[in-house]
Scaffold this motif. Structure first.
Motif: not given
Ligand code: SF4
Length: 612
Positions: A485, A238, A78, A286-287, A183, A290, A292-294, A75, A483
């Motif tokens: 999250l 998630w 960014k 997602g970013c 994004r 990452c 978790m690709t939210c 993550n 991130c």
């Molecule tokens: S959890 Fe979501 S906001 Fe955070 S880095 Fe991954 S995709 Fe981006």
């Protein structure tokens, strides 16, 4: 001096002179401010002329990343985009998950600082040590998605791109910077600052290896970190819903902004919640870096793809009385294409609907009407009619419309509140009120803790929690540009971050040191606000919107609740004391000195007499 983790170089760009110069920066900056937000705050304090018009060539638009970005760490893809905000007149920033962050660092820069104004629309292309200014006349006017798609054709899929849509070009005060179709970052008008410089996009391409202190450990830690994220018990759910399950949670706990924050519950909440979203979901996005690709990609009612999360759904759903998720998704996509911040947009739309209902404006703007709202969103981006007023933000709109509307213009310091109603959430109200950029939840999302802890208290423990979160989220994560999250949502342990930092930089950072860096940045940002506002700065800048104090909730389990003004003010004073700020919310000399900001104290003292 040889550095690890950081590249040690900023790219200084003048759009007026078509010139880009790489400069090594003072090495002491890195361990004292880390990167991202820390760097942006320090650069703006040191280099920005005081009192400038944020939309003038003098403003500096900064893209800054932290020392972990570009490595294979969870993550970490960014960057922060920052400038003096045209919406608030104070410090403005936001983070964006984007390949541009990775490519900027691999091109050799920790930050790119852009000032001046191009004579005609331009695209800045940074490729390793070279920078070129490309004629953007064929791009000006394009939607953000189309801009990026065309630039990808020219520069390839691996290029990192940030751009603006028509809203940024038209200087809408809450225009964002957009990347990767959905994004977006820089709520307080960073897109407008970019537009004011006639800068349509920045394309980054980099191929250098980043300087790393302990390469073997870095590799192992990265792999372990990703495995740890995957192993977290809440990971599977998630991936299904991301932040969208918060809709049901907010409804249950009566914090779901509804009808311009009149209420905390919405009759059609389940129609816009996480499970409703799953029915129209097509994929995850997602970013970079990452797993978790939210981003929940759904098919909207126009048959196009839109990326949903909690904030955009609530602000363009319950807050404007719209209970159809396919339609909410379409409004969200249109806003992203235009480059409008979806949160501020939903806020000003709710405000306009209430103003119309109360007969304060001639235009008929009804709650929950999809087609009319879509047309109004376009009017905001192109500054037509009522849209032109709303494009200035809710604070301005209330001043213009008059009546009692400033009581229900939901903002702090000019930045619109985000998707948590605070009639019965004093700690969250304090978090909004004292956030670095105006009403935003990024620095201290204290609401989930507050709901568990108890809503009624205004006690010291709430002040402590807000400060603790401001340090971790607003100070450390925003400066590392990672991130929040994984930690917030999956319980990815904080202990990972000093280890990542050690592998990257070779430096050991204790939590005491990291917290001090966070406080330094937070206090410097407060100093920036005070310097800009001078003698107009008052403690009223830290008071949440009047509606939460004056108009109790009329529905739901917390019917009758509202904030208590006397208790809030006591809580705010406690907050100031703990921060080492005086009764006006201005940092004391001794606090600035303790944080290594004696030079800031000297300068600030000229504008407002500082307390000892
Ligand atoms: S959890 Fe979501 S906001 Fe955070 S880095 Fe991954 S995709 Fe981006």
């Amino acid at each position: 001096m040889l550095m690890f983790g950081w590249t040690g170089v900023f790219l200084q760009v003048s759009l007026s002179k078509n010139k880009a110069v790489a400069e090594s920066y003072d090495a002491s900056l890195a361990p004292n401010f880390l990167g991202g937000r820390g760097f942006a705050a320090k650069i703006l304090w040191d280099k920005l002329a005081i009192g400038i018009d944020p939309l003038s060539p003098e403003n500096k638009l900064i893209f800054a990343a932290g020392p972990l970005t570009g490595f294979g760490l969870p993550n970490s893809g960014k960057l922060v985009v920052a400038a003096k905000s045209p919406l608030t007149g104070g410090y403005g920033d936001g983070n964006i998950g984007t390949l541009a962050a990775v490519q900027m660092r691999k091109a050799g820069y920790d930050a790119v600082i852009i000032d001046g104004k191009a004579k005609a629309p331009v695209i800045l292309h940074v490729k390793n040590k070279t920078a070129e200014f490309i004629d953007a006349k064929d791009f000006w006017g394009l939607y953000s998605f189309e801009t990026e798609a065309q630039l990808k054709k020219l520069y390839g899929r691996a290029a990192g791109i940030v751009c603006i849509g028509p809203a940024g070009e038209n200087l809408v005060k809450f225009a964002t910077v957009v990347s990767q179709e959905g994004r977006a970052g820089g709520r307080p008008g960073m897109g407008a600052v970019m537009g004011s410089k006639s800068l349509k996009a920045v394309v980054f391409e980099g191929s250098s290896d980043l300087p790393v202190a302990h390469p073997k450990e870095m590799k192992e830690l990265g792999a372990e970190g990703y495995r740890e994220v995957l192993a977290k018990p809440s990971y599977a759910f998630w991936k299904r819903q991301g932040t969208m399950s918060t809709v049901e949670w907010s409804q249950e706990n009566s914090v779901l902004p509804t009808f311009n924050y009149r209420e905390g519950v919405f009759d059609k909440a389940e129609k816009i919640g996480g499970f409703a979203m799953e029915k129209i979901k097509v994929s995850n996005r997602g970013c970079p870096q990452c797993n978790m690709t939210c981003g929940n990609v759904v098919k909207d009612c126009d048959g196009k793809q839109s990326e949903l999360d909690y904030e955009n759904v609530v602000m363009l759903g319950s807050n404007i009385g719209l209970g159809n998720l396919g339609q909410v998704a379409a409004l969200n996509r249109v806003a992203d294409e235009l480059g409008l911040d979806t949160i501020s947009l939903g806020n000003v739309l709710g405000f306009a609907m209430e103003a119309s209902e109360k007969g304060l404006i001639d235009e008929k703007v009804s709650w929950g009407k999809f087609k009319e709202t879509k047309a109004l969103i376009n009017d905001v981006a192109y500054r037509r009619g009522l849209g032109d007023v709303l494009a200035e933000g809710v604070q301005y709109a209330a001043a213009k419309i008059g009546g009692e509307s400033s009581n229900w213009a939901m903002h702090v310091k000019g930045l619109e509140t985000t998707a948590y109603d605070c009639h019965a959430a004093p700690a969250m109200a304090l978090a909004y009120a004292t956030s670095s950029i105006g009403a935003h939840h990024k620095d201290a999302w204290v609401i989930s803790w507050e709901v568990q802890f108890g809503r009624g208290s205004y006690g010291e423990e709430k002040v402590d929690k807000v400060i603790e979160l401001q340090r971790i989220r607003g100070g450390i994560f925003e400066s590392l540009t990672v991130c929040r999250l994984p930690w917030v949502e999956l319980g990815f342990e904080l202990e990972w971050y000093p280890k990542f930092l050690y592998a990257a930089t070779g430096m050991e950072f204790s939590w005491k040191t990291l917290n001090q860096i966070a406080d330094r940045t937070f206090t410097l940002i407060r100093a920036f606000w005070v310097r800009e506002y001078g003698r107009n700065w008052t403690k009223e800048m830290d008071i949440p919107p009047a509606r939460w104090f004056k108009e109790p909730l009329t529905k739901g389990p917390l019917k009758g609740s509202k904030l208590d003004s006397v208790k809030y003010n006591v809580m705010l004073r406690k907050y100031y004391r703990k921060r080492g700020w005086d009764e006006r919310g201005i940092p004391k000399k001794i606090t600035l000195k303790k944080l290594g900001l004696s030079d800031v104290a000297k300068q600030l003292d000229k504008y407002v007499e500082l307390s000892e």
